[in-house]
Design a protein around this motif. Structure first.
Motif, short mmCIF file in Angstrom:
data_model
loop_
_atom_site.label_atom_id
_atom_site.label_comp_id
_atom_site.label_asym_id
_atom_site.label_seq_id
_atom_site.Cartn_x
_atom_site.Cartn_y
_atom_site.Cartn_z
N LEU A 113 0.84 -1.19 0.00
CA LEU A 113 0.00 0.00 0.00
C LEU A 113 0.88 1.24 0.00
CD1 LEU A 113 -2.87 1.21 0.20
CD2 LEU A 113 -2.59 1.16 2.69
N ASP A 115 0.61 4.72 0.78
CA ASP A 115 -0.32 5.64 1.43
C ASP A 115 0.35 6.91 1.94
OD1 ASP A 115 1.17 4.45 3.39
OD2 ASP A 115 -0.53 3.77 4.61
N ASP A 142 -3.00 0.83 -8.24
CA ASP A 142 -4.37 0.47 -8.58
C ASP A 142 -5.32 1.44 -7.90
OD1 ASP A 142 -4.62 -0.29 -5.91
OD2 ASP A 142 -4.69 -2.44 -6.32
N LYS A 144 -6.94 1.30 -5.28
CA LYS A 144 -6.82 1.36 -3.83
C LYS A 144 -5.42 1.80 -3.39
CE LYS A 144 -10.38 -2.11 -2.93
NZ LYS A 144 -10.71 -3.40 -2.26
N ASN A 145 -4.68 2.40 -4.31
CA ASN A 145 -3.32 2.89 -4.03
C ASN A 145 -2.34 1.77 -3.69
OD1 ASN A 145 -4.32 5.42 -4.47
ND2 ASN A 145 -4.15 6.12 -2.36
N ARG A 146 -2.60 0.59 -4.20
CA ARG A 146 -1.67 -0.53 -4.01
C ARG A 146 -0.68 -0.56 -5.17
NH1 ARG A 146 -6.11 -5.17 -2.95
NH2 ARG A 146 -6.72 -4.29 -4.96
N ASP A 243 -9.05 12.57 -6.25
CA ASP A 243 -8.61 11.33 -5.63
C ASP A 243 -9.02 11.24 -4.17
OD1 ASP A 243 -7.02 13.46 -4.95
OD2 ASP A 243 -5.17 12.34 -4.86
#
Length: 243
Positions: A113, A115, A142, A144-146, A243
């Motif tokens: 992640l 983040d 992606d 989900k910020n992965r 975002d």
């Protein structure tokens, strides 16, 4: 007598390989997918590869069975008994079925992640932090910020590099990312943004708005330090990324 008809002999609209390249595998029928594996048709009535694929499904679907359920566990002997399917075609079909099973048995690894600016800088540290030439890279994420991966776009001289928005977004789209972080290093170790850095960031933020691919940050790395332009400028207020 045995007949065969090559896929290349069919009208363009009926060629499953070409349709797969243009429209994607999901838009092909099961018979067309089998036809791609077979390559050529063979059997009763001078069947094309697609026709043979349909014939195989009909044979497997006898007695009100679901042909895909039968195909999932079919044996080589069962396939070879179908007219037009020899050992070579049977093994090709079985290999494709087994490969599909193995793909779906693999559990996706947990993606990192991203983040914070620090997490993004850590992902790029090896590629950017201590380099003697300036490099421009992108962190691919992606929804989900992965982390999907990182990619160095350009490598310049000891004092400058060039990165065009076209090249950056092409890579983001090609890799299937839905958001991104851009970064480059300053070999001098001074992580203050230059006027060129600010100008490029403005261009990329505008492009990100048009493409609906949020640009989450622009990092400058050097000699163990980093600077987040999102945290230290007003550019993201001027060019909101949704975002």
């Amino acid at each position: 007598m045995t007949y065969s008809l090559r896929i290349a002999d069919l009208p363009f609209s009926e060629r499953p390989r070409e349709r797969l390249l243009e429209q994607g595998a999901k838009n092909l029928s099961t018979a067309e997918l089998i036809a791609i594996l077979l390559g050529t048709g063979q059997g009763p009535g001078k069947l094309s590869a697609v026709g043979l694929g349909q014939f195989i499904l009909q044979e497997l679907g006898q007695h009100q069975r679901d042909p895909l359920e039968v195909l999932r566990e079919v044996s080589p002997q069962e396939l070879i008994t179908i007219h037009g399917v020899g050992p070579a075609k049977a093994t090709t079909i079985l290999a494709a079925i087994e490969l599909g099973k193995r793909v779906f048995q693999v559990r996706p690894t947990e993606r990192t992640l991203i983040d914070s600016p620090g997490a993004a800088a850590a992902a790029l540290s090896h590629e950017l932090m201590w380099q003697v030439q300036e490099r421009f890279a992108v962190v691919l994420l992606d929804v989900k910020n992965r982390l999907l991966g990182t990619k160095v776009i350009t490598i310049g001289t000891a004092t400058e590099t060039l990165a065009h928005p076209r090249d950056i977004f092409r890579e983001v789209i090609r890799q299937g990312a839905t958001r991104a972080i851009i970064a480059h290093n300053h070999p001098s170790g001074n992580v203050e943004p230059s006027s060129e850095d600010i100008s490029l960031t403005q261009q990329l933020l505008c492009g990100a708005q048009i493409l609906s691919i949020p640009l989450l940050d622009h990092l400058i790395l050097g000699n163990g330090d980093y600077r987040s332009l999102r945290q230290t400028t007003q550019l993201w207020e001027e060019y909101p990324q949704g975002d």
